[in-house]
Each structure stands twice: as structure tokens, then as C-alpha cells.
Design a protein around this motif. Structure first.
Motif, mmCIF file in Angstrom:
data_model
loop_
_atom_site.group_PDB
_atom_site.id
_atom_site.type_symbol
_atom_site.label_atom_id
_atom_site.label_comp_id
_atom_site.label_asym_id
_atom_site.label_seq_id
_atom_site.Cartn_x
_atom_site.Cartn_y
_atom_site.Cartn_z
ATOM 1 N N PHE A 60 31.597 77.691 82.210
ATOM 2 C CA PHE A 60 32.446 77.465 81.045
ATOM 3 C C PHE A 60 32.483 75.983 80.707
ATOM 4 C CE2 PHE A 60 33.981 81.675 82.114
ATOM 5 C CZ PHE A 60 34.309 82.219 80.881
ATOM 6 N N THR A 61 32.264 75.661 79.436
ATOM 7 C CA THR A 61 32.299 74.276 78.985
ATOM 8 C C THR A 61 33.019 74.202 77.641
ATOM 9 O OG1 THR A 61 30.167 74.492 77.844
ATOM 10 C CG2 THR A 61 30.131 73.702 80.132
ATOM 11 N N GLN A 62 33.407 73.003 77.257
ATOM 12 C CA GLN A 62 34.040 72.771 75.968
ATOM 13 C C GLN A 62 33.118 71.922 75.114
ATOM 14 O OE1 GLN A 62 37.905 70.838 76.058
ATOM 15 N NE2 GLN A 62 38.524 71.932 74.211
ATOM 16 N N SER A 63 32.858 72.383 73.894
ATOM 17 C CA SER A 63 31.972 71.661 73.004
ATOM 18 C C SER A 63 32.796 70.876 71.984
ATOM 19 C CB SER A 63 31.041 72.633 72.267
ATOM 20 O OG SER A 63 30.342 71.964 71.228
ATOM 21 N N PRO A 64 32.472 69.592 71.783
ATOM 22 C CA PRO A 64 33.217 68.794 70.795
ATOM 23 C C PRO A 64 32.980 69.272 69.363
ATOM 24 C CG PRO A 64 31.326 67.577 71.639
ATOM 25 C CD PRO A 64 31.452 68.807 72.485
ATOM 26 N N GLU A 65 31.919 70.054 69.140
ATOM 27 C CA GLU A 65 31.613 70.564 67.806
ATOM 28 C C GLU A 65 32.297 71.896 67.528
ATOM 29 O OE1 GLU A 65 27.408 70.782 67.645
ATOM 30 O OE2 GLU A 65 27.100 68.619 67.799
ATOM 31 N N ASP A 66 32.974 72.446 68.507
ATOM 32 C CA ASP A 66 33.595 73.766 68.393
ATOM 33 C C ASP A 66 35.103 73.588 68.219
ATOM 34 O OD1 ASP A 66 34.338 76.409 68.550
ATOM 35 O OD2 ASP A 66 33.324 76.799 70.454
ATOM 36 N N TYR A 67 35.661 74.185 67.168
ATOM 37 C CA TYR A 67 37.104 74.090 66.948
ATOM 38 C C TYR A 67 37.890 75.044 67.846
ATOM 39 C CZ TYR A 67 36.714 71.078 62.844
ATOM 40 O OH TYR A 67 36.482 70.022 62.008
ATOM 41 N N TYR A 68 37.200 75.879 68.604
ATOM 42 C CA TYR A 68 37.896 76.808 69.488
ATOM 43 C C TYR A 68 38.734 76.034 70.521
ATOM 44 C CZ TYR A 68 38.766 80.383 72.979
ATOM 45 O OH TYR A 68 39.385 81.237 73.867
ATOM 46 N N PRO A 69 39.999 76.401 70.695
ATOM 47 C CA PRO A 69 40.873 75.647 71.612
ATOM 48 C C PRO A 69 40.716 76.072 73.068
ATOM 49 C CG PRO A 69 42.124 77.372 70.549
ATOM 50 C CD PRO A 69 40.748 77.439 69.958
ATOM 51 N N GLY A 70 39.517 75.841 73.592
ATOM 52 C CA GLY A 70 39.287 76.233 74.971
ATOM 53 C C GLY A 70 37.833 76.103 75.375
#
Length: 251
Positions: A60-70
Motif C-alpha cells: 500500500f502506498t500513497q500517490s501525490p497525484e491521487d486525491y484519494y484520502p489514503g
């Protein structure tokens, strides 16, 4: 309207990922624009196996381009192939009467884990995923705790419930004007009516339930229990998310 769906029961086995041969489907047409929202209960034959797949080997990672909060984790290719084929069979039965097939685009496990104070303004209001009328979003709830479902909204100023290409500029301009005249939204997950948006429909979350809706429909996850947000797929707000394109076929 609600009905039972029948897929080839020989597809389902304890060793493979398959949709439940006897899942139930309810189709609602929501809001003034009567957008179709499908709720599919008992979606997977073995949902616990999906949770185990999400939990294994991290990823699991967080992408700075993704507005998903998680956090996101790419879905296994074999599961994606099964989902593409068998979900297409379901939609032939329930979405409309024309033959069609689907193509899956973005597909991933998702874990909502951003605390309200760290949300960006765009994460505090409903959003749309695409203006493409042929694209639908799938959210499959894979958690058992009361961590919230999905709601759909109408923008009060424009009256828009969906955002098409022809509406996108007007909608964005209206949001920008409201931000400068009425202020930014509070740093919290939206959970119903606000001065900018009216909630028009809610789908509660149940374990192994899936909801399917047009990508241009304004929507947001309901996050009532921020204390329950976790990085652990076995206890957190784990969903399977997909974007699919419905391709109409000539008879």
C-alpha cells in the motif's frame, strides 16, 4: 428494483476468486437526473480471501497525484481478469438490455486513513471521477466495522448532480467563486447536507457489498468513525475500487 443474479455456479470454488453465483442486485435511479446506482450484495464467492490478498506482502502506498484520502495497492492481475469478465455478465442482466462488455481501467485495493485535519479542501467536498459518460466506478466494501458507505450529492448553486464535459467549466468556475466568497470547506469528511451540497442518496456499507455508479456522478465516501481509520487491511476501511468502461456492441 431488486433481483437475484445467476452466473455459472461452476465458476465459483474455494480455490479461485469468482463473483458469487447468487449475488443480489438492486438498481436505483437517484436524484432529479435519475442516474443509475447498482447495489450488489454478496458480491464475491469468498470475500475473506480478498481481504487476505490485500493484507499480504504490504504494497500500500500513497500517490501525490491521487486525491484519494489514503493508501492504494494495485489489484492482482488474475483477480482483475475475473472481475472484468464476470461483472460484464452481471451488467448485461441489470444495467440495460443492450449487449455490451466492459474494460477495466484503474483497479486497486484502497484504505482510507487520512485524519480530517490533514484533508485538502478538495477532499472535503463531493467529487466526480470522469466526465466520460461510458465510465462507471465500482466500490466493493471489504470491512465489517461501521466505517461508512457512499453518498451522492447535488451542487446547490448549479443544480448539477453529474458533471459532463459540457458542464465541467461552469462547475469549476462556480466552486472557485464560492471558495472566494463563502470560504473553504471545513477540514472534515462530508457527511450530508452543507451550504454548498445537498445529499440525494446514500448506500450504507455492508461487508461484501459493491456499489456501481456513473463516474460523472458527484459522490463521496461517508466516514463517520475517524477513530476507526487504520493502515491495517484486516481492520481498516478496506475497499476494492475500479473504473470500468462500458462498450456497446452491435447486435
Amino acid at each position: 428494483m431488486s433481483s437475484k443474479s445467476r452466473l455459472d455456479s461452476t465458476l465459483a470454488s474455494d480455490d479461485d476468486f469468482h463473483l458469487n453465483a447468487e449475488c443480489s442486485v438492486c438498481v436505483s435511479y437517484v436524484g432529479e437526473e435519475q442516474s443509475p446506482v447498482l447495489v450488489i450484495d454478496n458480491f464475491w464467492h469468498n470475500p475473506e480471501k480478498l481481504v487476505a490478498l490485500a493484507a499480504q506482502s504490504g504494497g500500500f502506498t500513497q500517490s501525490p497525484e491521487d486525491y484519494y484520502p489514503g493508501l492504494r495497492k494495485t489489484l492482482d492481475g488474475s483477480v482483475k481478469a475475473v472481475l472484468e469478465e464476470e461483472l460484464g455478465l452481471l451488467l448485461k442482466q441489470h444495467l440495460d438490455n443492450r449487449p455490451h462488455r466492459i474494460e477495466l481501467g484503474f483497479t486497486a485495493f484502497s484504505l482510507t486513513n487520512v485524519p480530517p485535519a490533514k484533508l485538502s479542501p478538495m477532499q472535503c467536498i463531493p467529487h466526480f471521477d470522469s466526465t466520460d459518460l461510458s465510465k462507471f466506478a465500482l466500490v466493493n466494501y471489504l470491512f465489517k466495522e461501521p466505517l461508512g458507505g457512499t453518498s451522492f450529492y447535488r451542487h446547490r448553486k448549479t443544480g448539477f448532480e453529474t458533471v459532463s464535459k459540457s458542464r465541467a467549466f461552469e462547475y469549476q468556475q462556480a466552486l472557485q467563486l464560492q471558495a472566494s466568497t463563502e470560504g473553504m470547506p471545513a477540514a472534515e469528511y462530508i457527511m450530508g447536507d452543507t451550504n454548498l451540497f445537498e445529499r440525494i442518496h446514500t448506500v450504507p456499507a455492508w461487508f461484501n457489498r459493491a456499489v456501481l455508479y456513473p463516474c460523472n456522478l458527484l459522490h463521496s465516501g461517508d466516514i463517520p468513525n475517524v477513530a476507526g481509520l487504520s493502515d491495517d487491511p484486516k481492520t481498516g476501511r478496506l475497499t476494492l475500487n475500479a473504473e470500468l468502461k462500458i462498450l456497446q456492441e452491435q447486435a
